[in-house]
Enzyme design. Structure first.
Site, mmCIF file in Angstrom:
data_model
loop_
_atom_site.group_PDB
_atom_site.id
_atom_site.type_symbol
_atom_site.label_atom_id
_atom_site.label_comp_id
_atom_site.label_asym_id
_atom_site.label_seq_id
_atom_site.Cartn_x
_atom_site.Cartn_y
_atom_site.Cartn_z
ATOM 1 N N ALA A 186 0.857 -1.177 0.000
ATOM 2 C CA ALA A 186 0.000 0.000 0.000
ATOM 3 C C ALA A 186 0.894 1.227 0.000
ATOM 4 O O ALA A 186 2.036 1.179 0.465
ATOM 5 C CB ALA A 186 -0.879 -0.018 1.237
ATOM 6 N N GLY A 211 0.536 -5.083 0.776
ATOM 7 C CA GLY A 211 -0.655 -5.128 -0.082
ATOM 8 C C GLY A 211 -0.359 -5.719 -1.452
ATOM 9 O O GLY A 211 -1.258 -6.274 -2.101
HETATM 10 N N1 CO8 Z 1 4.589 3.205 -0.526
HETATM 11 C C1 CO8 Z 1 5.028 4.385 -1.030
HETATM 12 N N2 CO8 Z 1 6.209 4.523 -1.663
HETATM 13 C C2 CO8 Z 1 6.986 3.426 -1.790
HETATM 14 C C3 CO8 Z 1 6.595 2.187 -1.293
HETATM 15 C C4 CO8 Z 1 5.324 2.077 -0.638
HETATM 16 N N3 CO8 Z 1 4.831 0.911 -0.154
HETATM 17 N N4 CO8 Z 1 7.563 1.274 -1.548
HETATM 18 C C5 CO8 Z 1 8.541 1.953 -2.206
HETATM 19 N N5 CO8 Z 1 8.186 3.245 -2.346
HETATM 20 C C6 CO8 Z 1 8.959 4.309 -3.003
HETATM 21 C C7 CO8 Z 1 10.161 4.735 -2.149
HETATM 22 O O1 CO8 Z 1 9.752 5.676 -1.171
HETATM 23 C C8 CO8 Z 1 11.067 5.338 -3.202
HETATM 24 O O2 CO8 Z 1 10.617 6.625 -3.510
HETATM 25 P P1 CO8 Z 1 11.714 7.842 -3.690
HETATM 26 O O3 CO8 Z 1 12.516 7.429 -4.914
HETATM 27 O O4 CO8 Z 1 10.868 9.045 -3.925
HETATM 28 O O5 CO8 Z 1 12.526 7.851 -2.446
HETATM 29 C C9 CO8 Z 1 10.801 4.463 -4.428
HETATM 30 O O6 CO8 Z 1 9.565 3.817 -4.195
HETATM 31 C C10 CO8 Z 1 11.856 3.404 -4.634
HETATM 32 O O7 CO8 Z 1 11.991 2.692 -3.417
HETATM 33 P P2 CO8 Z 1 13.390 2.483 -2.650
HETATM 34 O O8 CO8 Z 1 14.318 3.619 -2.960
HETATM 35 O O9 CO8 Z 1 13.067 2.255 -1.220
HETATM 36 O O10 CO8 Z 1 13.909 1.194 -3.371
HETATM 37 P P3 CO8 Z 1 14.826 0.042 -2.751
HETATM 38 O O11 CO8 Z 1 15.158 -0.857 -3.897
HETATM 39 O O12 CO8 Z 1 15.938 0.628 -1.963
HETATM 40 O O13 CO8 Z 1 13.869 -0.738 -1.710
HETATM 41 C C11 CO8 Z 1 11.837 -1.834 -1.010
HETATM 42 C C12 CO8 Z 1 12.736 -1.401 -2.205
HETATM 43 C C13 CO8 Z 1 12.574 -2.871 -0.165
HETATM 44 C C14 CO8 Z 1 10.583 -2.459 -1.608
HETATM 45 C C15 CO8 Z 1 11.516 -0.593 -0.156
HETATM 46 O O14 CO8 Z 1 11.034 0.443 -1.016
HETATM 47 C C16 CO8 Z 1 10.436 -0.850 0.871
HETATM 48 O O15 CO8 Z 1 10.726 -1.397 1.920
HETATM 49 N N6 CO8 Z 1 9.186 -0.431 0.583
HETATM 50 C C17 CO8 Z 1 8.097 -0.546 1.529
HETATM 51 C C18 CO8 Z 1 7.580 -1.982 1.591
HETATM 52 C C19 CO8 Z 1 6.464 -2.084 2.617
HETATM 53 O O16 CO8 Z 1 6.650 -1.804 3.785
HETATM 54 N N7 CO8 Z 1 5.268 -2.488 2.156
HETATM 55 C C20 CO8 Z 1 4.114 -2.614 3.006
HETATM 56 C C21 CO8 Z 1 3.308 -1.350 2.960
HETATM 57 S S1 CO8 Z 1 1.963 -1.344 4.108
HETATM 58 C C22 CO8 Z 1 0.805 -2.299 3.345
HETATM 59 O O17 CO8 Z 1 0.967 -2.776 2.268
HETATM 60 C C23 CO8 Z 1 -0.447 -2.489 4.117
HETATM 61 C C24 CO8 Z 1 -1.394 -3.375 3.341
HETATM 62 C C25 CO8 Z 1 -2.807 -2.930 3.547
HETATM 63 C C26 CO8 Z 1 -3.717 -3.493 2.488
HETATM 64 C C27 CO8 Z 1 -3.356 -3.088 1.060
HETATM 65 C C28 CO8 Z 1 -4.308 -3.688 0.028
HETATM 66 C C29 CO8 Z 1 -4.070 -3.349 -1.366
#
Ligand code: CO8
Length: 257
Positions: A65, A108
């Site tokens: 999400a 998500g």
């Molecule tokens: N939300 C918003 N932005 C995101 C997300 C996210 N989930 N994941 C990545 N991004 C963005 C980063 O902020 C970054 O943006 P910017 O370039 O502006 O800084 C860009 O994408 C690239 O990401 P990274 O630089 O972090 O890339 P890496 O290769 O270093 O890392 C990861 C990749 C490991 C995937 C890392 O981005 C990460 O940990 N992301 C978050 C993963 C996470 O915690 N997901 C769970 C979210 S909560 C959730 O899903 C609740 C579910 C509820 C139901 C949903 C139903 C549809």
């Protein structure tokens, strides 16, 4: 229909929906979820569409999400918007949906993939429910579908520690149907969809309903539902065609009647 967060195309009888928010690794925001469900329902209403592929990019199916759009939300706002309930609509479609996953399927994103009928994954895919690192838990079926797919021990491990599985681990645990070479995931997903698209849509619907019942009812009730569905299929022209074609040693042409 013009979409901003997804791409939609047709490949013969296969509808292809590609998540398209590359800058945030296809993070799922309300607009994307609305557009996604609209596109899936449009394909589902079209009798020429026999299967749907749901794809991400090489780098990410979806990294969860959109954290930015949730960070300051109040519980009442979350309750009223109920955004994540939308992925449950996939369950109501009559057309099979195959998720093609490469890169991250997290939070998500993993839940969205699990809401599809089956998952084809690149060797380079990772599956995880890292919500615990954000001080929350999976909120779109993760604790339920993951546990049913991989069992309590691994689900607890993934959800409590936030650790991800490789595609091979996910396949071995029962979460993923097929693992492909990194460059082959999209083609393999579409090949699976084309195979499904060649079957009787009525039989496909009965099969999906019966398999889903295995997770939602008792064994006895599920077996009875399967048997009723099996009997009803003998009212279809596709059953006659399928069996006649076998006896005539030719390929059946299913029409969905
Ligand atoms: N939300 C918003 N932005 C995101 C997300 C996210 N989930 N994941 C990545 N991004 C963005 C980063 O902020 C970054 O943006 P910017 O370039 O502006 O800084 C860009 O994408 C690239 O990401 P990274 O630089 O972090 O890339 P890496 O290769 O270093 O890392 C990861 C990749 C490991 C995937 C890392 O981005 C990460 O940990 N992301 C978050 C993963 C996470 O915690 N997901 C769970 C979210 S909560 C959730 O899903 C609740 C579910 C509820 C139901 C949903 C139903 C549809």
């Amino acid at each position: 229909m013009a979409y901003e967060t997804i791409q939609v195309e047709r490949d013969g009888a296969v509808g292809v929906v590609t998540l398209d928010r590359p800058k945030v690794l296809n993070a799922l925001n309300p607009q994307l979820l609305t557009e996604l469900v609209d596109a899936l329902e449009d394909f589902d209403r079209d009798p020429e569409m026999r299967c749907i592929a749901l794809l991400g990019s090489d780098r990410a199916f979806a990294a969860g999400a959109d954290i930015g759009s949730m960070a300051d939300a109040s519980p009442i706002q979350m309750l009223r918007e109920n955004t994540f309930a939308r992925i449950e609509r996939i369950r109501e479609l009559t057309t099979p949906v195959v998720a093609g996953v490469s890169g991250f399927a997290l939070g998500g994103g993993c839940e969205l993939a699990m809401a599809c009928d089956l998952i084809v994954a690149s060797e380079a895919a990772t599956f995880g429910q890292p919500e615990i690192n954000l001080g929350i838990i999976p909120g779109a079926g993760g604790t339920q579908r993951l546990t049913r797919a991989v069992g309590k021990a691994l689900a607890m491990d993934m959800v409590l520690t936030g650790r991800s599985l490789t595609a091979t681990e996910a396949r071995d645990a029962g979460l993923v149907a097929r693992v492909t070479a990194p460059e082959a995931w999209r083609d393999e997903t579409l090949a699976v969809c084309r195979t499904i698209a060649g079957k009787s849509p009525i039989a496909l619907q009965a099969a999906r309903e019966s398999i889903n019942a295995a997770f939602e009812t008792t064994l006895r009730a599920g077996i009875e539902q399967e048997r009723r569905a099996f009997h009803v299929l003998f009212a279809s022209e596709d059953q006659k065609e399928g069996m006649r074609a076998f006896l005539d040693k030719r390929t059946p042409a299913f029409t969905g009647s």
